[in-house]
Write a protein that holds these residues in place. Structure first.
Motif, PDB file in Angstrom:
ATOM      1  N   VAL A  45       0.806  -1.222   0.000  1.00 55.11           N
ATOM      2  CA  VAL A  45       0.000   0.000   0.000  1.00 55.11           C
ATOM      3  C   VAL A  45       0.840   1.274   0.000  1.00 55.11           C
ATOM      4  O   VAL A  45       0.580   2.187  -0.793  1.00 55.11           O
ATOM      5  N   PRO A  46       1.862   1.403   0.866  1.00 55.77           N
ATOM      6  CA  PRO A  46       2.670   2.634   0.819  1.00 55.77           C
ATOM      7  C   PRO A  46       3.321   2.854  -0.545  1.00 55.77           C
ATOM      8  O   PRO A  46       3.403   3.987  -1.026  1.00 55.77           O
ATOM      9  N   MET A  47       3.782   1.779  -1.167  1.00 56.02           N
ATOM     10  CA  MET A  47       4.409   1.910  -2.476  1.00 56.02           C
ATOM     11  C   MET A  47       3.373   2.322  -3.531  1.00 56.02           C
ATOM     12  O   MET A  47       3.639   3.203  -4.350  1.00 56.02           O
ATOM     13  N   GLU A  93      -5.204   8.298   4.836  1.00 51.55           N
ATOM     14  CA  GLU A  93      -4.105   8.767   3.995  1.00 51.55           C
ATOM     15  C   GLU A  93      -4.300   8.350   2.538  1.00 51.55           C
ATOM     16  O   GLU A  93      -4.096   9.147   1.616  1.00 51.55           O
ATOM     17  N   THR A  94      -4.693   7.113   2.325  1.00 44.53           N
ATOM     18  CA  THR A  94      -4.928   6.629   0.967  1.00 44.53           C
ATOM     19  C   THR A  94      -6.085   7.376   0.315  1.00 44.53           C
ATOM     20  O   THR A  94      -6.005   7.794  -0.852  1.00 44.53           O
ATOM     21  N   LEU A  95      -7.168   7.575   1.063  1.00 48.62           N
ATOM     22  CA  LEU A  95      -8.330   8.276   0.515  1.00 48.62           C
ATOM     23  C   LEU A  95      -8.008   9.737   0.199  1.00 48.62           C
ATOM     24  O   LEU A  95      -8.478  10.277  -0.803  1.00 48.62           O
ATOM     25  N   LEU A 132     -14.372   8.593   8.371  1.00 55.13           N
ATOM     26  CA  LEU A 132     -13.150   8.331   9.125  1.00 55.13           C
ATOM     27  C   LEU A 132     -12.631   9.568   9.865  1.00 55.13           C
ATOM     28  O   LEU A 132     -11.589   9.499  10.506  1.00 55.13           O
ATOM     29  N   ALA A 133     -13.369  10.681   9.766  1.00 56.14           N
ATOM     30  CA  ALA A 133     -12.912  11.920  10.402  1.00 56.14           C
ATOM     31  C   ALA A 133     -12.680  11.687  11.903  1.00 56.14           C
ATOM     32  O   ALA A 133     -13.558  11.179  12.611  1.00 56.14           O
ATOM     33  N   ALA A 134     -11.497  12.080  12.361  1.00 54.70           N
ATOM     34  CA  ALA A 134     -11.112  11.801  13.747  1.00 54.70           C
ATOM     35  C   ALA A 134     -11.668  12.815  14.738  1.00 54.70           C
ATOM     36  O   ALA A 134     -11.781  12.527  15.930  1.00 54.70           O
TER      37      ALA A 134
END
Length: 199
Positions: A45-47, A93-95, A132-134
């Motif tokens: 995923v990070p890549m 982060e991905t979104l 997903l808002a924290a």
């Protein structure tokens, strides 16, 4: 790590952190094609996320003279990598990276229908980000993005609803309401003008 950096760099030979220069010849080399093939099969995923960012940033270059020298479309690779990252790990982060991808493509798109569709795609991802808002401040920031994306997607009703939600939030958080009020009223003003309400 070095594997992530190496594959990304080989897949799209870039000079500079902002993808300001791409070596078209190296980008079409057998080595670069192999690197893109590795990304095609990757579940890292990070890549995938980083590669998606780099290909997105290079998308503007592909619309200029460089585009005629490439045998692939950077934006298509960017979307593919980011959608896979989203499938594997739909985290904030991905979104956020996927939203940026659609937003930047919409900004440089000339066809109004395609531009609206890209904004609609961003809006779809923003709904996931809201879930997903924290905290309340992330929620308000995302409301701004949702209002803008809805307006870009030619959905004035939703744009107005998001803007009014933002004004409600601002009323509940007066200590941090300045920008929220400005952004909300900007969207509401645009919607009103588009609708012929000039009073």
């Amino acid at each position: 790590d070095y594997k992530v950096t190496g594959v990304q760099t080989c897949a799209l030979p870039i000079y500079g952190d902002t993808a300001s220069r791409v070596d078209a010849k190296l980008a079409q080399s057998a080595f670069a094609r192999r690197a893109r093939a590795i990304l095609d099969e990757s579940i890292d995923v990070p890549m995938l996320r980083r590669a998606g960012f780099l290909f997105t940033m290079s998308g503007t270059l592909a619309q200029g003279p460089l585009g005629s020298k490439l045998d692939f479309v950077p934006d298509a690779f960017a979307e593919k990598f980011l959608l896979r990252a989203r499938y594997l790990a739909p985290d904030a982060e991905t979104l956020a990276e996927l939203c940026q991808h659609y937003r930047l493509r919409a900004l440089r798109e000339k066809d109004s229908a395609v531009k609206a569709h890209l904004s609609w795609q961003e809006l779809d991802v923003l709904r996931e980000r809201q879930a997903l808002a924290a905290n309340e401040y992330q929620h308000s920031s995302l409301l701004v993005e949702q209002a803008r994306a809805a307006y870009g997607a030619r959905d004035p009703k939703s744009a107005g609803e998001f803007a009014r939600q933002l004004l409600t939030w601002a009323g509940q958080h007066p200590e941090n309401s300045g920008d929220a009020i400005h952004q909300a009223n900007t969207i509401l003003g645009l919607v009103a003008v588009d609708g012929g309400d000039l009073e």
